[in-house]
Design an enzyme around this catalytic site. Sequence first.
Site, PDB file in Angstrom:
ATOM      1  NE  ARG A 156      30.547  41.803  40.339  1.00  0.00           N
ATOM      2  CZ  ARG A 156      29.628  40.929  40.730  1.00  0.00           C
ATOM      3  NH1 ARG A 156      29.759  40.306  41.886  1.00  0.00           N
ATOM      4  NH2 ARG A 156      28.581  40.667  39.978  1.00  0.00           N
ATOM      5  CD  GLU A 177      44.027  46.844  31.616  1.00  0.00           C
ATOM      6  OE1 GLU A 177      44.895  46.356  30.872  1.00  0.00           O
ATOM      7  OE2 GLU A 177      42.818  46.556  31.522  1.00  0.00           O
ATOM      8  CG  HIS A 235      35.535  43.727  40.054  1.00  0.00           C
ATOM      9  ND1 HIS A 235      34.891  44.931  39.972  1.00  0.00           N
ATOM     10  CD2 HIS A 235      34.740  42.837  39.428  1.00  0.00           C
ATOM     11  CE1 HIS A 235      33.755  44.789  39.316  1.00  0.00           C
ATOM     12  NE2 HIS A 235      33.628  43.519  38.981  1.00  0.00           N
ATOM     13  CG  ASP A 287      33.867  38.235  36.784  1.00  0.00           C
ATOM     14  OD1 ASP A 287      33.022  37.675  36.056  1.00  0.00           O
ATOM     15  OD2 ASP A 287      33.945  39.467  36.909  1.00  0.00           O
ATOM     16  NE  ARG A 299      30.415  46.906  42.261  1.00  0.00           N
ATOM     17  CZ  ARG A 299      29.831  46.319  41.233  1.00  0.00           C
ATOM     18  NH1 ARG A 299      30.200  46.611  39.997  1.00  0.00           N
ATOM     19  NH2 ARG A 299      28.888  45.415  41.412  1.00  0.00           N
ATOM     20  CG  PHE A 316      42.103  44.070  34.705  1.00  0.00           C
ATOM     21  CD1 PHE A 316      42.574  42.769  34.846  1.00  0.00           C
ATOM     22  CD2 PHE A 316      40.748  44.256  34.458  1.00  0.00           C
ATOM     23  CE1 PHE A 316      41.718  41.686  34.726  1.00  0.00           C
ATOM     24  CE2 PHE A 316      39.891  43.182  34.338  1.00  0.00           C
ATOM     25  CZ  PHE A 316      40.365  41.895  34.483  1.00  0.00           C
ATOM     26  CB  SER A 340      31.621  46.779  36.192  1.00  0.00           C
ATOM     27  OG  SER A 340      32.681  46.861  35.281  1.00  0.00           O
TER      28      SER A 340
END
Lengths: 322, 294
Positions: free
Chosen positions: A178, A69, A120, A128, A21, A94, A48
Amino acid sequence: MNYHLEKNYLDESEVAWKKIRDGLGKGMAELGEEKKDMVVLGADTIESSRAHWFAEKFPERFIQVGVAEQNLTGVSAGLAYQGKVPFAVTYAAFLVGRPWEPIRTTICYPENHVVFVSSHAGLATGQDGPTHQMTEDIAILRCLPGFTILCPADYEQAKKAVRAAYDLKGPVYIRGVREATPAFTTEQTPFEVGKAQVLREGKDVTVIAHGFMVYWLLQIAEELKDSLSLEVINAHTVKPLDEKTILSSAKKTGKVFCAEDHNIIGGLGSAVAELLAEKHPVQVFRHGVQDIFAESGEPKALWKKYKLDKEGTKKELLKWLK
Amino acid sequence: MHQQYSIQNLEKKANEIRQDIIKLLVEAGSGHSAGPLGMADIFCALYFRVLKHDPANPLWEDRDRLILSNGHIVPVRYVAMAHAGYFAKEELSTFRKINSNLEGHPCTKKIPALETSSGPLGEGVSQACGFALAAKMDKANYQIWCLTSDGEHQEGMTWEAVMLAAKYRLNNLTVIIDRNNIQIDGNTEDIMPLESLRAKYEAFGWHVMEMNGHNMREIISTLEEAKAIQAKPTCIIAHTIPGKGVSFMEKDYQWHGVPPGTDIPGEPPKAEQANIALRELRTLARRIEAADLD
């Protein structure tokens, strides 16, 4: 072919561990300097998901849509219709999960050039938990006509994928991760969309992956070299799949093992199995997330429990070959 | 760009558009009746008076962008575009048929002047925001018009975009809501109440106007006024009658998604529906022509 990989790249302690990322975020911030029609859109995750470096440099070409989104998708479509090159950036679940139908209608069907940059993706998301560990992103985009799907293997490749995505046409997805993973390619390593990379030649088994798992395969090939000759392929472009390279390797080895931090349904393993079933039937094994939702945990602990680390992958390979 | 149409000539043109909508739907054997008939006056005002556009140069850079969010009413747009000279009227008979440019819902790959492909509801305002943002980045002067239905305000995505337009002060954007009070399953206020649309848009930071969507003079003055609003994005609630001009279709949600020639209990026999519709419209047209002589 010389891929100019890092020196001693097979030694985990010698290579730097960097985040894919971060490569995507740096890549966008760099590319924005020369591409004045590039616009980046964020959805309340800009730090993030690493859209913030572009946002800080080019505030007039950054759009913050908030937690929305679907609107991220629609606004991107509108910008693309007007000739801008929008990069929509947020967590994979998302980014492409939430607004799948708006992506299909407003971007894919009219062939709008929008680049979806995720972070992610996969179990690599970690703590998460399954709501955020997107393991179906490739599956739901691969079936959309005209989508290009790029899954860079490491930090440097991520930067190159951003640049390459700008030059493509139509919708593009870049899969971001991530967790830090081994940065084994270099600035000199070539990167061509649609061209799989045979990073190590072999004759017994073809092992093929996208993303950071390519690195595990390289290590496994080295560890097993006295007993087994593995041909390691980096399929950084899952769509369009490099059929030629994969077919020619399958014809040579007669066995193909696929590995990915993604559901075994609909990902690279499926794409390879579809190809080979039609054009050169050989035994195929799909290693990956076994059509389940995982759980929270450290990425490394998750990879271990769900056999996506190097050891787990090696065991699955050897078990299959028995 | 426009030959200057008088109000009465615009009304006549709208009536011709309605007649061609009926013919196109009958020829296609499928498609939506109520919405297109209800929006004929507004489309006529746009294509023959208000829009900055050039049918001979459909992708002219400085054209106004007309985005149709509720793609299912595209028959009215196709007919208006054919009348304006974007393509031959003969092409209208190909609507919804194989190998046609006139897809059942708008397709920009076939007709780029449609600006967006649409059909699934609630996506137009969002795309219009993207158009408006790009226009602001380019310091361009044209207006972005987004036509929406009332029903698609039940989609969350619409309100995501309504928020964004206010945040970025998209004063180059005008959203027109076809407030005809019907949707496929019934009347909007029974299916999922939308009122107060005005209060909602105002609370979201928009300038709101309302108009009678069948009064040509009022339509034109409201659209022109919307362009002059500089502080905020503008929403025009257009009060329209679904199926306008055809007595048995007016205000009846059953005509939302079907063409003339459909068996509906209590309606005229299906074989006669098109003839009745055209006769009523022609009679009305004679009244407009008679008014012309005044």
